[in-house]
Design a protein around this motif. Structure first.
Motif, PDB file in Angstrom:
ATOM      1  N   GLN A 161      -3.402  -9.469   7.603  1.00 47.07           N
ATOM      2  CA  GLN A 161      -4.336 -10.555   7.268  1.00 47.07           C
ATOM      3  C   GLN A 161      -4.071 -11.103   5.868  1.00 47.07           C
ATOM      4  O   GLN A 161      -4.951 -11.687   5.239  1.00 47.07           O
ATOM      5  N   ASP A 162      -2.853 -10.845   5.388  1.00 49.78           N
ATOM      6  CA  ASP A 162      -2.414 -11.375   4.094  1.00 49.78           C
ATOM      7  C   ASP A 162      -3.229 -10.832   2.911  1.00 49.78           C
ATOM      8  O   ASP A 162      -3.452 -11.525   1.921  1.00 49.78           O
ATOM      9  N   ILE A 163      -3.635  -9.578   3.026  1.00 47.46           N
ATOM     10  CA  ILE A 163      -4.387  -8.913   1.945  1.00 47.46           C
ATOM     11  C   ILE A 163      -3.547  -7.712   1.489  1.00 47.46           C
ATOM     12  O   ILE A 163      -3.118  -6.906   2.319  1.00 47.46           O
ATOM     13  N   TYR A 164      -3.344  -7.610   0.179  1.00 48.15           N
ATOM     14  CA  TYR A 164      -2.411  -6.595  -0.348  1.00 48.15           C
ATOM     15  C   TYR A 164      -3.096  -5.674  -1.360  1.00 48.15           C
ATOM     16  O   TYR A 164      -3.082  -5.953  -2.556  1.00 48.15           O
ATOM     17  N   PRO A 165      -3.705  -4.608  -0.888  1.00 50.29           N
ATOM     18  CA  PRO A 165      -4.285  -3.642  -1.832  1.00 50.29           C
ATOM     19  C   PRO A 165      -3.167  -2.893  -2.550  1.00 50.29           C
ATOM     20  O   PRO A 165      -2.003  -3.006  -2.173  1.00 50.29           O
ATOM     21  N   GLY A 166      -3.522  -2.133  -3.573  1.00 53.57           N
ATOM     22  CA  GLY A 166      -2.512  -1.358  -4.305  1.00 53.57           C
ATOM     23  C   GLY A 166      -2.741   0.132  -4.120  1.00 53.57           C
ATOM     24  O   GLY A 166      -3.721   0.550  -3.499  1.00 53.57           O
ATOM     25  N   VAL A 167      -1.819   0.931  -4.645  1.00 57.85           N
ATOM     26  CA  VAL A 167      -1.977   2.389  -4.612  1.00 57.85           C
ATOM     27  C   VAL A 167      -1.732   2.926  -6.026  1.00 57.85           C
ATOM     28  O   VAL A 167      -0.641   2.783  -6.573  1.00 57.85           O
ATOM     29  N   HIS A 168      -2.764   3.510  -6.600  1.00 63.88           N
ATOM     30  CA  HIS A 168      -2.659   4.053  -7.960  1.00 63.88           C
ATOM     31  C   HIS A 168      -3.108   5.503  -7.959  1.00 63.88           C
ATOM     32  O   HIS A 168      -4.299   5.762  -8.018  1.00 63.88           O
TER      33      HIS A 168
END
Ligand SMILES: Cc1ncc(COP(=O)(O)O)c(C=O)c1O
Length: 364
Positions: A301-308
């Protein structure tokens, strides 16, 4: 497209002021260690509540120079966490010291003070408390331990510009504190930048010398320093951003509480706020056992969370097997597979936040 952070949107918010500031610096003819930097240093120190702030080239240098200013070097041990930006550990090694890593607590993912005693040795000199994701580490316990064992407390406040502990701004509690102003940070430059705060005047002078070849007087190196100066363009931009920091942190908080409301009841662990901490939500980090499929669903859905962060520092190829850690690093090693940073930045609209929530709610 909805990204985890969006420094371009922030630039657009401040565009005309930033363009004017850049023009002002261009015409000033002074590009290094000029009035923009000294202005920023005064304004940032006043904001944090310390006597001094010193601009440096980036957050990693801020940590390294802070350690060097305290004469922490070969054979000295510095305790910190593995669940942090690799920079925290890289800076300790760059100063010539030895990082010793402990686990994080399972509720807020910051340094677990219960493990400090286990790794303490006669060579321990300092603890770096990383205020992760925008909220304070457990400063009561960590400060008490440092006082009891005569250790220096250094704050890594790179993710916590403006956050507070018991009403006091982070960055004013340890002997010295370090900030990254990487573009996505709550106080972000349009390039690399870092700041160090302290109320110790002798230390501040030493840091100023270390950032420029050990000079007090030009061309006279009294100390072995190097070049870690912050240029006038970035300083001018940061002065504009500093004026908006509280307002922008307020916007982040509204978005964070919106997420918390919308996502209650989902099978996610939502971020908690530690008692006595004022969180500024540099990141809104949820915990899920389903990270891969959740990310894939959001990406569709064109949503890009991150991973930290996806891999604890003590397990990274360059460090694996050679860093001393506490016996149990269970929380650190487990959450590296679970944490997910949802899109969050001041310009994110509530409608976009709703889109993010809807995407998450669609995943079984
Ligand atoms: C906790 C922490 N420490 C240190 C750093 C290093 O900062 P920089 O990238 O400005 O060197 C960062 C930034 O990524 C950070 O998040």
């Amino acid at each position: 497209m909805i990204a985890c952070a969006n420094p371009l949107a922030q630039f657009h918010s401040d565009k005309s002021e930033i363009e004017q500031a850049i023009h002002r610096v261009l015409e000033s003819g002074s590009y290094i260690l000029g009035s923009e930097l000294s202005g920023l240093e005064q304004e940032f120190a006043a904001y944090i509540g310390t006597t001094h702030a010193i601009g440096v080239a980036n957050g990693t240098d801020a940590l390294e120079l802070a350690l060097r200013s305290l004469d922490i070097s070969t054979n000295d041990e510095v305790i910190t966490v593995s669940h942090t930006a690799v920079a925290t550990i890289a800076a300790i090694e760059a100063a010539g010291a030895v990082p010793v890593l402990v686990d994080v607590d399972p509720d807020f993912y910051t340094l677990d003070p219960k493990q400090l005693a286990e790794v303490l040795t006669p060579r321990t000199r300092a603890v770096i408390a990383v205020h992760l994701y925008g909220q304070a580490a457990d400063l009561d316990e960590i400060s008490a331990f440092c006082q009891k064992h005569n250790l220096i407390l250094i704050e890594d406040a790179s993710q916590a510009h403006g956050a507070k502990w018991r009403g006091q701004r982070l960055g004013s509690i340890g002997q010295v504190a370090c900030f990254s102003c990487y573009p996505t940070k709550n106080l972000g430059a349009l390039g690399d930048a870092g700041l160090i705060t302290t109320s110790d005047t002798a230390l501040a002078l030493k840091i100023r010398m270390l950032r420029e070849y050990g000079w007090r007087e030009r061309y006279v190196s009294e100390l072995v320093g190097r070049n870690s100066r912050l240029d006038e363009f970035q300083a001018a931009i940061l002065r504009i951003k500093l004026r908006r920091l509280d307002e922008n942190n307020g916007k982040r908080l509204l978005l964070a509480s919106h997420y918390t409301k919308c996502l209650a009841g989902e099978s996610l662990r939502l971020p908690g706020i530690r008692e006595h901490a004022e969180h500024i939500f540099h990141l809104y980090v949820v915990k899920t056992d389903n990270r891969q499929s959740l990310m894939a669903h959001m990406k569709a859905q064109d949503i890009y969370p991150g991973v930290h962060y996806p891999m604890p520092v003590h397990l990274q190829p360059a460090y694996k097997g050679r860093l001393r850690t506490a016996r149990s690093m269970t929380v650190t090693e487990k959450i590296a597979h679970q944490v997910l940073s949802l899109p969050l930045y001041p310009e994110l609209s509530m409608a976009m936040a709703d889109q993010v929530c809807a995407a998450i709610k669609g995943v079984k």
